[in-house]
Write a protein that holds these residues in place. Structure first.
Motif, PDB file in Angstrom:
ATOM      1  N   LYS A 141      34.360  50.637  36.757  1.00 29.79           N
ATOM      2  CA  LYS A 141      33.748  49.909  37.865  1.00 29.79           C
ATOM      3  C   LYS A 141      34.480  48.609  38.163  1.00 29.79           C
ATOM      4  CE  LYS A 141      29.163  51.867  37.540  1.00 29.79           C
ATOM      5  NZ  LYS A 141      27.733  51.615  37.428  1.00 29.79           N
ATOM      6  N   LEU A 142      34.949  47.916  37.129  1.00 28.77           N
ATOM      7  CA  LEU A 142      35.633  46.642  37.344  1.00 28.77           C
ATOM      8  C   LEU A 142      37.057  46.826  37.848  1.00 28.77           C
ATOM      9  CD1 LEU A 142      34.390  44.493  34.333  1.00 28.77           C
ATOM     10  CD2 LEU A 142      33.645  44.407  36.712  1.00 28.77           C
ATOM     11  N   GLN A 143      37.667  47.986  37.580  1.00 29.89           N
ATOM     12  CA  GLN A 143      39.017  48.234  38.067  1.00 29.89           C
ATOM     13  C   GLN A 143      39.065  48.345  39.583  1.00 29.89           C
ATOM     14  OE1 GLN A 143      40.693  51.576  36.002  1.00 29.89           O
ATOM     15  NE2 GLN A 143      42.052  50.221  34.852  1.00 29.89           N
ATOM     16  N   GLU A 144      37.972  48.679  40.200  1.00 29.56           N
ATOM     17  CA  GLU A 144      37.929  48.748  41.653  1.00 29.56           C
ATOM     18  C   GLU A 144      38.203  47.388  42.278  1.00 29.56           C
ATOM     19  OE1 GLU A 144      34.131  50.264  42.750  1.00 29.56           O
ATOM     20  OE2 GLU A 144      34.403  52.134  41.638  1.00 29.56           O
ATOM     21  N   PHE A 145      37.886  46.322  41.540  1.00 26.90           N
ATOM     22  CA  PHE A 145      38.051  44.970  42.054  1.00 26.90           C
ATOM     23  C   PHE A 145      39.290  44.274  41.505  1.00 26.90           C
ATOM     24  CE2 PHE A 145      33.483  45.883  41.746  1.00 26.90           C
ATOM     25  CZ  PHE A 145      33.167  45.835  43.092  1.00 26.90           C
ATOM     26  N   ALA A 146      40.093  44.988  40.741  1.00 18.26           N
ATOM     27  CA  ALA A 146      41.257  44.384  40.102  1.00 18.26           C
ATOM     28  C   ALA A 146      42.279  43.932  41.143  1.00 18.26           C
ATOM     29  CB  ALA A 146      41.901  45.369  39.133  1.00 18.26           C
ATOM     30  N   SER A 147      42.840  42.780  40.894  1.00 23.94           N
ATOM     31  CA  SER A 147      43.874  42.219  41.764  1.00 23.94           C
ATOM     32  C   SER A 147      45.169  42.170  40.963  1.00 23.94           C
ATOM     33  CB  SER A 147      43.476  40.815  42.216  1.00 23.94           C
ATOM     34  OG  SER A 147      44.526  40.234  42.920  1.00 23.94           O
ATOM     35  N   TYR A 148      46.207  42.776  41.493  1.00 22.42           N
ATOM     36  CA  TYR A 148      47.470  42.849  40.763  1.00 22.42           C
ATOM     37  C   TYR A 148      48.489  41.833  41.263  1.00 22.42           C
ATOM     38  CZ  TYR A 148      45.411  47.113  39.030  1.00 22.42           C
ATOM     39  OH  TYR A 148      44.566  48.025  38.448  1.00 22.42           O
ATOM     40  N   THR A 149      48.061  40.843  42.008  1.00 20.92           N
ATOM     41  CA  THR A 149      48.973  39.802  42.478  1.00 20.92           C
ATOM     42  C   THR A 149      48.869  38.605  41.559  1.00 20.92           C
ATOM     43  OG1 THR A 149      47.284  38.893  43.930  1.00 20.92           O
ATOM     44  CG2 THR A 149      48.786  40.534  44.883  1.00 20.92           C
ATOM     45  N   ASP A 150      49.980  37.906  41.389  1.00 18.34           N
ATOM     46  CA  ASP A 150      50.026  36.741  40.505  1.00 18.34           C
ATOM     47  C   ASP A 150      50.061  35.445  41.304  1.00 18.34           C
ATOM     48  OD1 ASP A 150      49.974  38.321  38.283  1.00 18.34           O
ATOM     49  OD2 ASP A 150      52.140  38.366  38.046  1.00 18.34           O
ATOM     50  N   ASN A 151      49.336  35.380  42.368  1.00 11.41           N
ATOM     51  CA  ASN A 151      49.313  34.206  43.208  1.00 11.41           C
ATOM     52  C   ASN A 151      48.230  33.264  42.697  1.00 11.41           C
ATOM     53  OD1 ASN A 151      49.479  32.344  45.209  1.00 11.41           O
ATOM     54  ND2 ASN A 151      49.117  33.774  46.888  1.00 11.41           N
ATOM     55  N   LEU A 152      48.602  32.041  42.356  1.00  7.69           N
ATOM     56  CA  LEU A 152      47.649  31.091  41.807  1.00  7.69           C
ATOM     57  C   LEU A 152      46.660  30.601  42.862  1.00  7.69           C
ATOM     58  CD1 LEU A 152      49.974  28.953  39.532  1.00  7.69           C
ATOM     59  CD2 LEU A 152      48.361  30.704  38.851  1.00  7.69           C
ATOM     60  N   GLU A 153      46.998  30.729  44.111  1.00  8.43           N
ATOM     61  CA  GLU A 153      46.108  30.270  45.170  1.00  8.43           C
ATOM     62  C   GLU A 153      44.963  31.243  45.414  1.00  8.43           C
ATOM     63  OE1 GLU A 153      48.596  29.637  48.530  1.00  8.43           O
ATOM     64  OE2 GLU A 153      49.675  27.998  47.580  1.00  8.43           O
ATOM     65  N   GLU A 154      45.039  32.425  44.844  1.00  8.38           N
ATOM     66  CA  GLU A 154      44.020  33.445  45.096  1.00  8.38           C
ATOM     67  C   GLU A 154      42.948  33.477  44.003  1.00  8.38           C
ATOM     68  OE1 GLU A 154      45.616  37.264  45.835  1.00  8.38           O
ATOM     69  OE2 GLU A 154      46.807  36.598  47.530  1.00  8.38           O
ATOM     70  N   ILE A 155      42.690  32.345  43.418  1.00  6.37           N
ATOM     71  CA  ILE A 155      41.633  32.276  42.411  1.00  6.37           C
ATOM     72  C   ILE A 155      40.311  32.108  43.149  1.00  6.37           C
ATOM     73  CG2 ILE A 155      40.700  30.990  40.467  1.00  6.37           C
ATOM     74  CD1 ILE A 155      43.571  30.132  39.834  1.00  6.37           C
ATOM     75  N   PHE A 156      39.453  33.102  43.043  1.00  9.04           N
ATOM     76  CA  PHE A 156      38.165  33.069  43.728  1.00  9.04           C
ATOM     77  C   PHE A 156      37.156  33.881  42.944  1.00  9.04           C
ATOM     78  CE2 PHE A 156      40.473  36.687  45.265  1.00  9.04           C
ATOM     79  CZ  PHE A 156      39.531  37.689  45.313  1.00  9.04           C
ATOM     80  N   GLU A 157      35.899  33.649  43.236  1.00  8.66           N
ATOM     81  CA  GLU A 157      34.837  34.412  42.590  1.00  8.66           C
ATOM     82  C   GLU A 157      34.662  35.746  43.287  1.00  8.66           C
ATOM     83  OE1 GLU A 157      31.100  32.474  42.468  1.00  8.66           O
ATOM     84  OE2 GLU A 157      31.801  30.886  41.159  1.00  8.66           O
ATOM     85  N   ASN A 158      34.508  36.744  42.525  1.00  7.08           N
ATOM     86  CA  ASN A 158      34.209  38.054  43.081  1.00  7.08           C
ATOM     87  C   ASN A 158      32.763  38.370  42.732  1.00  7.08           C
ATOM     88  OD1 ASN A 158      34.042  40.684  43.867  1.00  7.08           O
ATOM     89  ND2 ASN A 158      36.103  41.176  43.205  1.00  7.08           N
ATOM     90  N   ARG A 159      31.887  38.219  43.688  1.00 10.20           N
ATOM     91  CA  ARG A 159      30.447  38.391  43.456  1.00 10.20           C
ATOM     92  C   ARG A 159      30.099  39.771  42.915  1.00 10.20           C
ATOM     93  NH1 ARG A 159      28.517  33.599  43.161  1.00 10.20           N
ATOM     94  NH2 ARG A 159      28.689  32.320  45.007  1.00 10.20           N
ATOM     95  N   GLU A 160      30.780  40.801  43.415  1.00 14.36           N
ATOM     96  CA  GLU A 160      30.472  42.155  42.955  1.00 14.36           C
ATOM     97  C   GLU A 160      30.788  42.317  41.471  1.00 14.36           C
ATOM     98  OE1 GLU A 160      32.413  41.614  45.711  1.00 14.36           O
ATOM     99  OE2 GLU A 160      30.973  42.154  47.263  1.00 14.36           O
ATOM    100  N   GLN A 161      31.923  41.761  41.040  1.00 14.69           N
ATOM    101  CA  GLN A 161      32.290  41.832  39.631  1.00 14.69           C
ATOM    102  C   GLN A 161      31.252  41.128  38.769  1.00 14.69           C
ATOM    103  OE1 GLN A 161      36.300  40.249  39.525  1.00 14.69           O
ATOM    104  NE2 GLN A 161      36.932  41.990  38.297  1.00 14.69           N
ATOM    105  N   ILE A 162      30.816  39.982  39.223  1.00 18.70           N
ATOM    106  CA  ILE A 162      29.844  39.207  38.460  1.00 18.70           C
ATOM    107  C   ILE A 162      28.530  39.971  38.352  1.00 18.70           C
ATOM    108  CG2 ILE A 162      28.450  37.105  38.470  1.00 18.70           C
ATOM    109  CD1 ILE A 162      30.899  35.720  39.771  1.00 18.70           C
TER     110      ILE A 162
END
Length: 111
Positions: free
Chosen positions: A52-73
């Protein structure tokens, strides 16, 4: 397995172990059966959560894309609130839903 439908308690419950070993005749064997089933449930739950958590996985290493993912939480919180695998396994044992066998005892029967 559907963990929502289990009627296992979500917190620790004191149990009379004398009531639990009548099927096997040995309290240690009963504890081993419950422990092995608990490990199986834990692996199932971990695999299900990982999928279930792999559906929300982000494979980019961009430091600016740090955000909360409500669905994961929300998914993580759901799994945290579920009864622990040991409690589910104990409830299954008490309800007679666990199939177990002891090859050593079966071997003695046939000789």
């Amino acid at each position: 397995m559907d963990y929502k439908k289990t009627n296992a308690p979500t917190n620790t419950v004191v149990r009379n172990m004398a009531d639990m070993w009548h099927d096997t005749g040995n309290i240690y064997e009963t504890a081993a059966i419950i422990g092995k089933r608990s490990n199986q449930i834990a692996v199932e739950m971990k695999n299900e959560l990982s999928k279930k958590l792999q559906e929300f996985a982000s494979y980019t290493d961009n430091l600016e894309e740090i955000f909360e993912n409500r669905e994961q939480i929300e998914i993580s919180r759901y799994y945290e609130k579920l009864p622990k695998p040991a409690l589910i396994a104990t409830q299954e044992y008490m309800e007679g839903k666990i199939y177990y066998r002891n090859p050593a005892k079966e071997k003695d029967k046939f000789q």
